[in-house]
Design an enzyme around this catalytic site. Structure first.
Site, PDB file in Angstrom:
ATOM      1  N   ASP A  39       0.828  -1.206   0.000  1.00 44.76           N
ATOM      2  CA  ASP A  39       0.000   0.000   0.000  1.00 44.76           C
ATOM      3  C   ASP A  39       0.864   1.258   0.000  1.00 44.76           C
ATOM      4  OD1 ASP A  39      -2.868  -1.063   2.002  1.00 44.76           O
ATOM      5  OD2 ASP A  39      -2.219  -1.513  -0.029  1.00 44.76           O
ATOM      6  N   TYR A  42       2.313   1.934  -3.382  1.00 40.89           N
ATOM      7  CA  TYR A  42       1.189   2.335  -4.240  1.00 40.89           C
ATOM      8  C   TYR A  42       0.828   3.804  -3.979  1.00 40.89           C
ATOM      9  CZ  TYR A  42      -3.441   2.304  -6.332  1.00 40.89           C
ATOM     10  OH  TYR A  42      -4.538   2.600  -7.088  1.00 40.89           O
ATOM     11  N   ASP A  43       0.699   4.119  -2.680  1.00 42.23           N
ATOM     12  CA  ASP A  43       0.337   5.496  -2.316  1.00 42.23           C
ATOM     13  C   ASP A  43       1.401   6.487  -2.799  1.00 42.23           C
ATOM     14  OD1 ASP A  43      -1.179   4.652   0.912  1.00 42.23           O
ATOM     15  OD2 ASP A  43      -1.923   4.563  -1.159  1.00 42.23           O
ATOM     16  N   GLU A 122     -29.630 -33.269  -9.366  1.00 39.83           N
ATOM     17  CA  GLU A 122     -29.261 -32.194 -10.299  1.00 39.83           C
ATOM     18  C   GLU A 122     -27.758 -31.961 -10.223  1.00 39.83           C
ATOM     19  OE1 GLU A 122     -31.544 -29.889  -7.460  1.00 39.83           O
ATOM     20  OE2 GLU A 122     -30.185 -28.203  -7.790  1.00 39.83           O
ATOM     21  N   LYS A 124     -24.134 -30.450  -9.569  1.00 42.85           N
ATOM     22  CA  LYS A 124     -23.554 -29.500  -8.622  1.00 42.85           C
ATOM     23  C   LYS A 124     -22.654 -28.570  -9.434  1.00 42.85           C
ATOM     24  CE  LYS A 124     -21.403 -29.203  -4.111  1.00 42.85           C
ATOM     25  NZ  LYS A 124     -20.313 -28.260  -4.354  1.00 42.85           N
ATOM     26  N   ASP A 126     -20.055 -25.767 -10.432  1.00 42.06           N
ATOM     27  CA  ASP A 126     -18.817 -25.293  -9.812  1.00 42.06           C
ATOM     28  C   ASP A 126     -18.682 -23.786 -10.026  1.00 42.06           C
ATOM     29  OD1 ASP A 126     -16.572 -25.528  -8.373  1.00 42.06           O
ATOM     30  OD2 ASP A 126     -15.400 -26.581  -9.888  1.00 42.06           O
ATOM     31  N   ARG A 145     -22.209 -15.834  -0.442  1.00 42.74           N
ATOM     32  CA  ARG A 145     -22.452 -16.682   0.716  1.00 42.74           C
ATOM     33  C   ARG A 145     -21.669 -16.190   1.943  1.00 42.74           C
ATOM     34  NH1 ARG A 145     -20.061 -21.296   2.769  1.00 42.74           N
ATOM     35  NH2 ARG A 145     -21.524 -22.552   3.951  1.00 42.74           N
ATOM     36  N   TYR A 232     -31.471 -22.670  -7.922  1.00 43.07           N
ATOM     37  CA  TYR A 232     -31.759 -24.015  -7.422  1.00 43.07           C
ATOM     38  C   TYR A 232     -32.225 -24.061  -5.965  1.00 43.07           C
ATOM     39  CZ  TYR A 232     -26.913 -23.491  -5.841  1.00 43.07           C
ATOM     40  OH  TYR A 232     -25.763 -23.017  -5.278  1.00 43.07           O
ATOM     41  N   LYS A 320     -20.118 -36.466  -4.981  1.00 44.14           N
ATOM     42  CA  LYS A 320     -19.022 -35.869  -5.754  1.00 44.14           C
ATOM     43  C   LYS A 320     -18.468 -36.846  -6.776  1.00 44.14           C
ATOM     44  CE  LYS A 320     -17.671 -32.040  -4.444  1.00 44.14           C
ATOM     45  NZ  LYS A 320     -16.989 -31.604  -3.280  1.00 44.14           N
ATOM     46  N   CYS A 425      10.990 -30.992  17.331  1.00 43.10           N
ATOM     47  CA  CYS A 425      10.158 -29.999  16.657  1.00 43.10           C
ATOM     48  C   CYS A 425      11.057 -29.098  15.808  1.00 43.10           C
ATOM     49  CB  CYS A 425       9.419 -29.162  17.700  1.00 43.10           C
ATOM     50  SG  CYS A 425       8.577 -27.743  16.988  1.00 43.10           S
ATOM     51  N   CYS A 428      11.020 -25.356  17.517  1.00 42.74           N
ATOM     52  CA  CYS A 428      11.585 -24.995  18.826  1.00 42.74           C
ATOM     53  C   CYS A 428      12.603 -26.005  19.339  1.00 42.74           C
ATOM     54  CB  CYS A 428      10.469 -24.796  19.846  1.00 42.74           C
ATOM     55  SG  CYS A 428       9.642 -26.314  20.330  1.00 42.74           S
ATOM     56  N   CYS A 443       4.878 -31.911  19.150  1.00 42.71           N
ATOM     57  CA  CYS A 443       5.918 -31.143  19.813  1.00 42.71           C
ATOM     58  C   CYS A 443       5.517 -30.980  21.271  1.00 42.71           C
ATOM     59  CB  CYS A 443       6.022 -29.778  19.136  1.00 42.71           C
ATOM     60  SG  CYS A 443       6.813 -28.526  20.138  1.00 42.71           S
ATOM     61  N   CYS A 449       6.870 -23.025  22.219  1.00 48.54           N
ATOM     62  CA  CYS A 449       7.049 -23.307  20.794  1.00 48.54           C
ATOM     63  C   CYS A 449       6.451 -22.181  19.942  1.00 48.54           C
ATOM     64  CB  CYS A 449       6.402 -24.631  20.419  1.00 48.54           C
ATOM     65  SG  CYS A 449       6.525 -24.957  18.652  1.00 48.54           S
TER      66      CYS A 449
HETATM   67  S1  IVH Z   1     -28.218 -26.695  -2.727  1.00 51.75           S
HETATM   68  C1  IVH Z   1     -28.987 -25.784   1.763  1.00 51.75           C
HETATM   69  N1  IVH Z   1     -27.782 -27.243  -5.235  1.00 51.75           N
HETATM   70  O1  IVH Z   1     -22.645 -26.248  -3.424  1.00 51.75           O
HETATM   71  C2  IVH Z   1     -28.303 -26.282   0.560  1.00 51.75           C
HETATM   72  N2  IVH Z   1     -26.012 -26.275  -4.004  1.00 51.75           N
HETATM   73  O2  IVH Z   1     -21.428 -27.484  -1.076  1.00 51.75           O
HETATM   74  C3  IVH Z   1     -28.235 -25.275  -0.518  1.00 51.75           C
HETATM   75  N3  IVH Z   1     -23.997 -25.825  -5.307  1.00 51.75           N
HETATM   76  O3  IVH Z   1     -22.869 -23.476  -1.303  1.00 51.75           O
HETATM   77  C4  IVH Z   1     -27.363 -25.691  -1.624  1.00 51.75           C
HETATM   78  N4  IVH Z   1     -24.772 -26.567  -7.229  1.00 51.75           N
HETATM   79  O4  IVH Z   1     -22.742 -23.040  -3.821  1.00 51.75           O
HETATM   80  C5  IVH Z   1     -27.258 -26.756  -4.105  1.00 51.75           C
HETATM   81  N5  IVH Z   1     -27.546 -27.719  -7.487  1.00 51.75           N
HETATM   82  C6  IVH Z   1     -27.050 -27.240  -6.355  1.00 51.75           C
HETATM   83  C7  IVH Z   1     -25.738 -26.732  -6.308  1.00 51.75           C
HETATM   84  C8  IVH Z   1     -25.252 -26.257  -5.088  1.00 51.75           C
HETATM   85  C9  IVH Z   1     -23.740 -26.018  -6.611  1.00 51.75           C
HETATM   86  C10 IVH Z   1     -23.044 -25.276  -4.344  1.00 51.75           C
HETATM   87  C11 IVH Z   1     -23.568 -24.129  -3.523  1.00 51.75           C
HETATM   88  C12 IVH Z   1     -23.353 -24.537  -2.086  1.00 51.75           C
HETATM   89  C13 IVH Z   1     -22.349 -25.616  -2.217  1.00 51.75           C
HETATM   90  C14 IVH Z   1     -22.463 -26.580  -1.075  1.00 51.75           C
END
Ligand code: IVH
Length: 712
Positions: A39, A42-43, A122, A124, A126, A145, A232, A320, A425, A428, A443, A449
């Site tokens: 910073d 930068y400043d 459904e 998940k 990313d 979140r 979702y 997963k 350790c 320490c 340790c 430590c």
């Molecule tokens: S349901 C109360 N549905 O996964 C549960 N989450 O590991 C609400 N995510 O924070 C989540 N696809 O960001 C839900 N089809 C899906 C999702 C999903 C991605 C993410 C979401 C959540 C995280 C949880």
């Protein structure tokens, strides 16, 4: 001032060069979260450009450019407290885990195996989860979140995403929070990276790219980034949205939100697994990244009964995909010392890309793991040990720390020798010992430590504890090692006295390389902001063994104030030998739902140590833990009462009974003591029923319980 033309040209060039540097610094700071200047530098640079541009009217146009790039805006977005917390999901990895998940749901609901139970399945996605709040059908707030309770206000940026409606149709309720995932398609991500490559900055994967694009101070930058959204889930609503998960998501579709076309209803385990396989097979062809399949109980009345564990719903789980693997060379093994003294070996790796992310280190768990011995004492990897110089197989699953799975013996160099785990350790020099039956070597340095002390401080300021921004690993180490007493931080209380000590001292933090006036101001503000902190965070931050976030929350919910917990812990007398049940204070701690003897003992032992009590006292001079508010429907007839369930229950599972009582504001205990208010006894109740009768505590049966709570 009048200047010669060549001088004007020279100065203009210098201004442009410095402004380019500032713009790069902004990009590094905001987009990549990896500042290239402190910073202070930068400043200084900014002041330098300011001085040059004000030297003559000739530079006024360049000066106006500075206003745009040079003013480093506040990095923090405003905060939003979520009306309904944003929780995460439990993970499962194998088909057997899915079987267990479904069995667990059925058990909780006492739902017979032959009765239909529908789940949605459904992808998940990313990306990053987002909560969009609509009031009177207009988008009013969009929040990330964050820690689940409080997120960042990114409304202005979210408004630039075309897929997200600003206005909902007439049939939408007055208040509704639509939740889902902001993400970037893979092809858009590649194109964006190509564009950005000219600036020398690229994102590692679509998810980082989405996150970086959303965390822009200037919404116009976000607008230029191809962000998308899938709805979702939901948060607060002023009226019920429907009866099933599936129908509500379809309704979001009707309102104009993108919903995922691969969401389906599954009526059996076979259906669920078949849908998982089909999504897995399609994964590579999908235009966006997914990392698993999410299963949710479809009926909302059942979701409601199942409720939540501390951080995730009982009615959902994420299945997963198998982790990604790669092969590389182990170049070294470092030993890290944790806050409890555990020595953890960390593999240093020749950088390798695993599933789109560059991995340079991985955990090796403990010394047995390196030697090829598993937790149960049996050989793993057919007994192959891991040596420096070995070619190893690395695995990365989601956000979990990468692991070394195996060794490719053919690649082992002739000179490679078995790794000798240190018995001292590295921080320490104290002996590091391994207790009978334990896998970790610790340790024995305790308070002397430095590594443990630094780790304790890091834990104390970490996101789910005190959450002090600006105190990262580097800063904590700097303050810990500072020679000057006005700068030194050795205990949590020192963090809060830093500002006052600075004011009295001649050494000024802002003059120290890497700090700068702005960051010092922000740091002190962040510290002051935490002088009042939730009891459970405070407790978690103390780093007591076995007190993770969940147990901290359990203790906080039970005792409501830190002083009540402390009084109980300090007066508890633990059982001495068989048959002894300890005193009432011990029983109270030990009896809290979810807290067992090991945890209770850790709490009692922590407060039995003088140095811990002194550290806590010093901290309490500076910080006030805010009392926990009683949870649940506080006006219920059992609110604040301590309830014990014993014997067989017929209308609901024991777990559902406990969850229901807690929701109604009662405390559920595992054993009967003088503090028990009510015992709900079913057929076959034994010693607990007898104790209750001896102590004159009210005993009722399951039917009377339902009547009492108005669900008869
Ligand atoms: S349901 C109360 N549905 O996964 C549960 N989450 O590991 C609400 N995510 O924070 C989540 N696809 O960001 C839900 N089809 C899906 C999702 C999903 C991605 C993410 C979401 C959540 C995280 C949880």
């Amino acid at each position: 001032m009048t200047l010669d033309v060549p001088v004007i040209e020279d100065i203009s060039r210098a201004i442009v060069a410095a402004q380019t540097l500032l713009a790069e610094a902004d990009e590094a700071y905001y987009i990549n979260d990896a500042p290239i200047f402190s910073d202070a530098v930068y400043d200084d640079l900014r002041r330098f450009v300011g001085a040059l541009t004000s030297a003559s009217q000739e530079f006024s146009e360049l000066a106006s450019r500075l206003e745009r790039i040079g003013a480093r805006p506040s990095p923090a977005f405003g905060q939003v407290v979520h009306a309904v917390p944003m929780l995460s999901l439990d993970n499962v990895f194998t088909d057997e885990d899915v079987v267990d998940f479904i069995a667990g749901v059925r058990r909780f609901l006492t739902w017979p195996a032959d009765r239909e139970l529908i789940f949605t399945a459904e992808p998940k996605i990313d990306g990053l989860s987002m909560s969009l709040r609509y009031e009177n059908r207009r988008l009013v707030t969009a929040a990330t979140r964050g820690d689940g309770t409080t997120g960042e206000n990114v409304t202005a940026n979210i408004r630039t995403i075309r897929e997200i409606p600003h206005q909902l149709p007439k049939d939408a309720p007055d208040v509704v929070e639509v939740r889902g995932e902001v993400y970037m398609r893979r092809d858009d991500f590649f194109a964006l990276n190509q564009r950005m490559a000219e600036t020398g900055q690229v994102f590692a994967n679509p998810r980082n790219s989405a996150a970086g694009s959303l965390r822009q101070k200037d919404p116009e930058v976000t607008r230029s980034r191809p962000l998308r959204f899938f709805a979702y889930a939901w948060g607060e609503t002023s009226e019920p949205l429907g009866e099933t998960q599936y129908d509500i998501v379809q309704r979001f579709g009707d309102w104009g939100f993108p919903i995922n076309s691969l969401m389906d209803r599954c009526r059996s385990l076979e259906d669920i697994l078949a849908h998982y396989r089909s999504i897995e097979a399609e994964r590579a062809e999908l235009p966006y990244d997914i990392d698993g399949v999410v299963y949710k109980v479809d009926r909302l009345d059942l979701q409601e009964r199942l409720g939540f564990r501390s951080r995730s719903p009982r009615w959902a789980t994420a299945h997963k995909f198998p982790a990604e693997k790669a092969t590389t060379v182990l170049t070294g093994i470092d030993i890290q010392v944790g806050r409890t003294g555990a020595l953890t070996p960390v593999a240093r790796l020749r950088p390798v890309t695993v599933g789109g992310v560059v991995v340079t280190n991985a955990t090796l768990h403990n010394e047995d793991y390196i030697r090829g011995i598993g937790n149960n004492g049996q050989p793993i990897r057919e007994g192959r040990d891991i040596r420096i110089g070995d070619t190893v197989v690395v695995q990365r699953a989601g956000d979990v720390i990468p692991q070394i799975l195996d060794v490719v013996l053919e690649g082992r160099p002739a000179h490679a020798v078995p790794y000798v785990f240190p018995d001292r350790c590295p921080a320490c020099g104290s002996h590091a010992v391994r207790e009978e039956g334990e896998a970790v070597r610790r340790c024995t340095g305790g308070l002397i430590c430095p590594a443990q002390a630094v780790e304790r401080l890091r834990h104390f300021v970490s996101r789910n504890a005190l959450d002090i921004e600006g105190l990262g690993e580097k800063q904590i180490e700097f303050f810990f090692n500072a020679e000057d007493p006005a700068l030194r931080i050795r205990s949590p209380a020192d963090i809060f006295t830093l500002k006052a000590r600075q004011e009295r001292s001649l050494t000024k933090l802002e003059n120290i390389e890497g700090f700068g006036a702005v960051s010092v101001r922000k740091l002190f503000a962040a510290i002051d902001d935490r002088r009042q902190v939730e009891f459970s965070r405070f407790l978690f931050g103390l780093g007591i063994r076995h007190i993770g976030e969940t147990n901290a929350k359990r203790l906080a919910r039970h005792f409501l104030s830190f002083s009540a917990l402390r009084t109980a812990a300090e007066s508890a007398v633990m059982p001495q030998g068989k048959g002894d049940i300890g005193n009432a204070a011990w029983q109270e701690i030990n009896g809290i739902n979810g807290i067992g003897a090991v945890v209770a003992e850790a709490v009692v032992e922590f407060f039995a140590e003088d140095h811990n009590r002194e550290a806590v006292d010093a901290l309490l001079e500076e910080v006030t833990p805010v009392d926990e508010q009683p949870v649940g429907e506080v006006s219920s007839p059992v609110a604040g009462k301590t309830v014990v369930f014993t014997g067989a229950l017929e209308k609901m599972s024991r777990d559902e009974a406990k969850a229901m009582a807690e929701k109604l504001g009662a405390k559920v205990a595992g054993s009967v003591s003088k503090k028990t208010d009510l015992v709900v006894a079913g057929p076959g109740a034994g010693s607990k029923l007898k104790q209750a009768t001896d102590l004159g505590i009210e005993v009722i049966d399951e039917d009377a319980w339902f009547e009492r709570v108005g669900r008869g």
